[in-house]
Motif scaffolding. Structure first.
Motif, mmCIF file in Angstrom:
data_model
loop_
_atom_site.group_PDB
_atom_site.id
_atom_site.type_symbol
_atom_site.label_atom_id
_atom_site.label_comp_id
_atom_site.label_asym_id
_atom_site.label_seq_id
_atom_site.Cartn_x
_atom_site.Cartn_y
_atom_site.Cartn_z
ATOM 1 N N ALA A 132 0.824 -1.227 0.000
ATOM 2 C CA ALA A 132 0.000 0.000 0.000
ATOM 3 C C ALA A 132 0.850 1.266 0.000
ATOM 4 O O ALA A 132 0.599 2.191 -0.777
ATOM 5 N N ASP A 133 1.879 1.326 0.877
ATOM 6 C CA ASP A 133 2.691 2.539 0.963
ATOM 7 C C ASP A 133 3.456 2.801 -0.331
ATOM 8 O O ASP A 133 3.602 3.946 -0.756
ATOM 9 N N VAL A 134 3.960 1.741 -0.959
ATOM 10 C CA VAL A 134 4.696 1.919 -2.214
ATOM 11 C C VAL A 134 3.747 2.377 -3.321
ATOM 12 O O VAL A 134 4.116 3.202 -4.165
ATOM 13 N N ASP A 135 2.506 1.879 -3.319
ATOM 14 C CA ASP A 135 1.519 2.330 -4.312
ATOM 15 C C ASP A 135 1.194 3.816 -4.140
ATOM 16 O O ASP A 135 1.098 4.563 -5.120
ATOM 17 N N GLN A 136 1.020 4.238 -2.885
ATOM 18 C CA GLN A 136 0.759 5.650 -2.607
ATOM 19 C C GLN A 136 1.946 6.511 -3.051
ATOM 20 O O GLN A 136 1.775 7.586 -3.624
ATOM 21 N N PHE A 137 3.139 6.016 -2.789
ATOM 22 C CA PHE A 137 4.353 6.725 -3.199
ATOM 23 C C PHE A 137 4.407 6.845 -4.721
ATOM 24 O O PHE A 137 4.777 7.881 -5.264
ATOM 25 N N ALA A 138 4.017 5.771 -5.434
ATOM 26 C CA ALA A 138 4.023 5.766 -6.903
ATOM 27 C C ALA A 138 3.105 6.853 -7.452
ATOM 28 O O ALA A 138 3.471 7.571 -8.404
ATOM 29 N N ASP A 139 1.919 6.987 -6.855
ATOM 30 C CA ASP A 139 0.961 8.005 -7.313
ATOM 31 C C ASP A 139 1.540 9.409 -7.166
ATOM 32 O O ASP A 139 1.430 10.241 -8.080
ATOM 33 N N LEU A 314 5.937 11.217 0.330
ATOM 34 C CA LEU A 314 7.140 11.186 1.169
ATOM 35 C C LEU A 314 6.873 10.494 2.506
ATOM 36 O O LEU A 314 7.749 9.816 3.046
ATOM 37 N N ALA A 315 5.660 10.686 3.046
ATOM 38 C CA ALA A 315 5.299 10.001 4.298
ATOM 39 C C ALA A 315 5.320 8.481 4.098
ATOM 40 O O ALA A 315 5.813 7.731 4.942
#
Length: 584
Positions: A132-139, A314-315
Motif C-alpha cells: 500500500a505505501d509503495v503504491d501511494q508513493f508511486a501516485d 514522502l510520508a
C-alpha cells in the motif's frame, strides 16, 4: 522540535528517492527536453491567436493572414499533444521503474532481516509498507514527474514572454503570485504529519485484518466476532478521521491558490484594458496577456497540488525506507566455512541467550551429543525448548558461549550450509502455493519422480496424495487449501524423507496426526533417524521413550538428563511429567 524533525525526515527521504531516480537520469533529461518543447509551442499559440485577432478588429479584415495564423496554431497544438504524450510515457516508465526497484529492494531486505524483526513486527504492517505505501508513493511520484517539470518550465517561459511584451503588467502578475506559493507552502507543512499518521494507521488496520483472516476459525470458535468487530471499528474510525483531516487540509490548497490566481487575472485584465485604451497595446496583445496570465497562474495550482500529493508520497516513502534500512542479519564472514556433510557431533558450551535483554531465558547451557544420537527435549511451556532449536539452526545467535557442529563453531560456518545439514519438521506446517510435487521438492529441487514417490510412501503420504484430483500435480494454496492439518504435516515430513539430511529436528512433528498413522510415521522416522543426530521436541512422552538422551528443561536450564528408565528411577521432575500423562 517536531516540525524540525519532520522537515529533516522529508529532506532525507527526498535524497533517498533522488538516488533511485538517478539511475534513470537519461530518460529524465529527455522528459525535461520534451517539456521545454511543449511549453515553447504552448506559449507561441496565444501570440498567433493574438495576431489573428488583430487582423479582425480593425477595418481591413485580412482573411488570408487569419487563416494562416490559425492553421499554424492548430499544427502547433497537434505537435504539443504528441510531445506531451511521449513525455507522459517516459514519466510513467521512470516512476514505475523507481517503484519497481524500491519494492524489489524491500522484498530482498525481508529475506535477510533477522527473525527478531519479523517476530516483533506485525505481518500486516510489513505487508502494508511493501504494497500500500509503495503504491501511494508511486501516485505522488508520477504526479510530480507529470506536472512539476512542465509547471516550472511554464512559469519561467511565460514570465520571459510577458516581460518582452509589457514590463508594467508583468510586474502586476509577479507581485501578487508569491502569495499563492506562501499559501501552498503553509498547507503542505501542516499536511505531512497528517499523511504520515494516515499511513501508519492504515498499516495497523492491515495488520489486524491479516490477523483475523489468518485466525478466523479461532475467532468463530470462541465467539470473539463482536470484540473483533469493535476493535476494527475503532481502527477504521481512527483511519477515517486522520484521512479526512489529511484530505481536508490538502484540499484547501487548490481553492486558495485559485483565489489568488483569479486576483492576478483580474489585475492583468484591468491594467491591460487601460493600456489598450491609451494606445500602447493592441487588443490582440492584450488577449495574449490574458492567456499568459492564465498559463502563468495555472502551474501554481498544479505545483501546489503536486506539493500536497508529495507530502503523502514522502510520508509513505519514509515508512518503506525504514524497512529497507533496518539492520539485516549479520552476514557470514568472508572466510566462513561451508559445512559439506556433517557427522552430527553437537556441543553447546556455556550458552546464554534471551530475547529481551532484561529477561533471562537460557543461561550457562551445556550439552554434548554424539554422532547418531537421538536427543529428546521435554519440559513445561516456555522453558526454552523451541529457543534451543532456533539457536541450533542459527535463526538467532547466542549471546554468550558457543554451539559447535563437528568441533566447528556454527558462527564460523555459512548459514546456508549449516541449515542444509538439518531436516526440520515443525508443529506449524508451512506450504507454498504450487503443486504437491513442488512442495515436496522444496529441499531437493532436482529430485526425481521415483525419489519423491519413495519419500511419500515412507512418510505414509502417498495414499492421500493419489486420491487428490490430479495427484502429485494438484495445486494447493499456501494454507494447504482443502488438506487437513495432518495431511499438511505429512507433506512436511515427506520433504525431510526426501532430503535425508545428516541431522534432524522434529518439533512436535506428529502433533496433528492420528495415533494409527503416528505409529507408522514413528517406524518411518526410526528408519530415517538411523545413523543421524536427532533433536526431538515432544510433549507426548510416549513418542520419545527410545531416545538415547532425554533433556528435561525448566526455566532455560537442564535440570535432569538421562534415558527413559534412568529418569523414571530418579523419581524427579520427568517422572512426575510421565506419570501425569499416564495416570490410571
Amino acid at each position: 522540535m517536531k516540525k524540525t524533525s519532520d522537515r529533516n525526515i522529508q529532506k532525507q527521504t527526498l535524497k533517498k528517492v533522488l538516488r533511485y531516480i538517478k539511475k534513470y537520469r537519461g530518460l529524465l533529461v529527455l522528459s525535461i527536453l520534451l517539456a521545454i518543447v511543449s511549453v515553447i509551442l504552448t506559449l507561441y499559440v496565444p501570440i498567433l491567436i493574438g495576431k489573428a485577432i488583430d487582423c479582425i478588429v480593425y477595418e481591413d479584415v485580412q482573411f488570408e493572414a487569419i487563416s494562416s495564423n490559425l492553421i499554424l496554431a492548430g499544427s502547433m497544438v497537434g505537435v504539443t499533444a504528441v510531445t506531451q504524450w511521449f513525455m507522459n510515457v517516459i514519466n510513467n516508465k521512470v516512476a514505475y521503474q523507481v517503484v519497481h526497484d524500491i519494492r524489489k529492494e524491500a522484498f530482498r531486505k525481508l529475506e535477510v532481516l533477522p527473525l527478531k524483526y519479523i517476530d516483533t513486527h506485525s505481518q500486516g504492517d510489513i505487508v502494508s509498507r511493501v504494497i500500500a505505501d509503495v503504491d501511494q508513493f508511486a501516485d505522488g511520484l508520477l504526479m510530480g514527474f507529470t506536472q512539476l517539470f512542465t509547471g516550472v518550465i511554464t512559469l519561467i517561459g511565460t514570465l520571459i514572454v510577458m516581460l518582452t511584451l509589457d514590463v508594467a503588467i508583468t510586474l502586476v502578475v509577479v507581485v501578487v503570485t508569491p502569495l499563492s506559493l506562501f499559501v501552498a507552502s503553509y498547507i503542505a507543512k501542516k499536511t505531512y504529519r497528517m499523511f504520515k499518521l494516515q499511513s501508519e494507521t492504515r498499516g495497523e488496520q492491515t495488520a489486524f485484518i491479516d490477523e483475523i483472516i489468518g485466525n478466523e476459525k479461532v475467532v468463530k470458535a470462541y465467539g470473539h466476532e463482536k470484540e473483533a468487530l469493535e476493535h476494527f471499528d475503532a481502527l477504521n474510525e481512527k483511519l477515517a478521521k486522520c484521512s479526512l483531516r489529511a484530505t481536508f487540509f490538502s484540499s484547501l490548497t487548490n481553492p486558495c491558490t485559485r483565489f489568488v490566481n483569479s486576483v492576478v487575472y483580474a489585475g492583468v485584465a484591468i491594467a491591460g484594458a487601460f493600456t489598450v485604451l491609451s494606445g500602447r497595446m493592441t487588443v490582440g496583445i492584450w488577449s495574449c496577456f490574458l492567456s499568459y496570465a492564465n498559463q502563468y497562474t495555472k502551474p501554481f495550482n498544479e505545483i501546489s497540488g503536486v506539493v500536497t500529493e508529495l507530502q503523502n508520497a514522502l510520508a509513505c516513502a519514509a515508512r518503506i525506507f525504514e524497512l529497507i534500512e533496518e539492520e539485516g542479519e549479520v552476514p557470514d564472514s568472508q572466510d566462513a566455512l561451508v559445512l559439506e556433510k556433517a557427522k552430527g557431533v553437537i556441543t553447546c558450551k556455556e550458552v546464554s541467550f534471551s530475547y529481551v535483554p532484561d529477561k533471562k531465558l537460557i543461561e550457562g547451557f551445556n550439552l554434548s551429543v554424539g554422532q547418531g544420537q537421538k536427543v529428546a527435549i521435554v519440559g513445561p511451556t516456555g522453558c526454552g525448548k523451541t529457543t534451543l532449536i532456533n539457536l541450533l539452526m542459527r535463526f538467532y545467535d547466542v549471546d554468550k558461549g558457543s554451539i559447535q557442529v563437528d568441533s566447528l563453531d556454527i558462527k564460523a560456518l555459512t548459514r546456508k550450509s549449516l541449515r542444509l545439514n538439518y531436516g526440520m519438521v515443525l508443529q506449524e506446517t508451512w506450504l507454498k502455493k504450487g503443486t504437491i510435487k513442488e512442495n515436496i521438492q522444496m529441499g531437493k529441487p532436482d529430485a526425481t519422480d521415483e525419489e519423491i514417490l519413495a519419500a511419500a510412501k515412507a512418510a505414509h503420504a502417498h495414499s492421500f496424495i493419489k486420491r487428490l484430483p490430479k495427484g502429485y500435480e494438484t495445486i494447493i494454496t499456501e494454507d494447504g487449501g482443502v488438506l487437513s492439518a495432518g495431511q499438511k504435516q505429512l507433506l512436511c515430513i515427506t520433504r525431510v524423507m526426501l532430503m535425508k539430511p545428516p541431522m534432524l529436528i522434529l518439533d512436535e512433528a506428529t502433533s496433528s496426526i492420528d495415533t494409527r498413522t503416528e505409529m507408522k510415521i514413528q517406524s518411518a522416522f526410526n528408519r530415517l533417524m538411523e545413523g543421524r543426530t536427532c533433536f526431538i521436541v515432544a510433549h507426548r512422552l510416549s513418542t520419545i521413550q527410545n531416545a538415547d538422551i532425554i533433556l528435561v528443561m525448566k526455566e532455560g536450564k537442564i535440570i535432569e538428563k538421562g534415558n527413559h528408565e534412568e529418569l523414571l528411577a530418579k523419581q524427579g521432575f520427568y517422572s512426575k511429567l510421565y506419570n501425569s500423562q499416564f495416570a490410571g
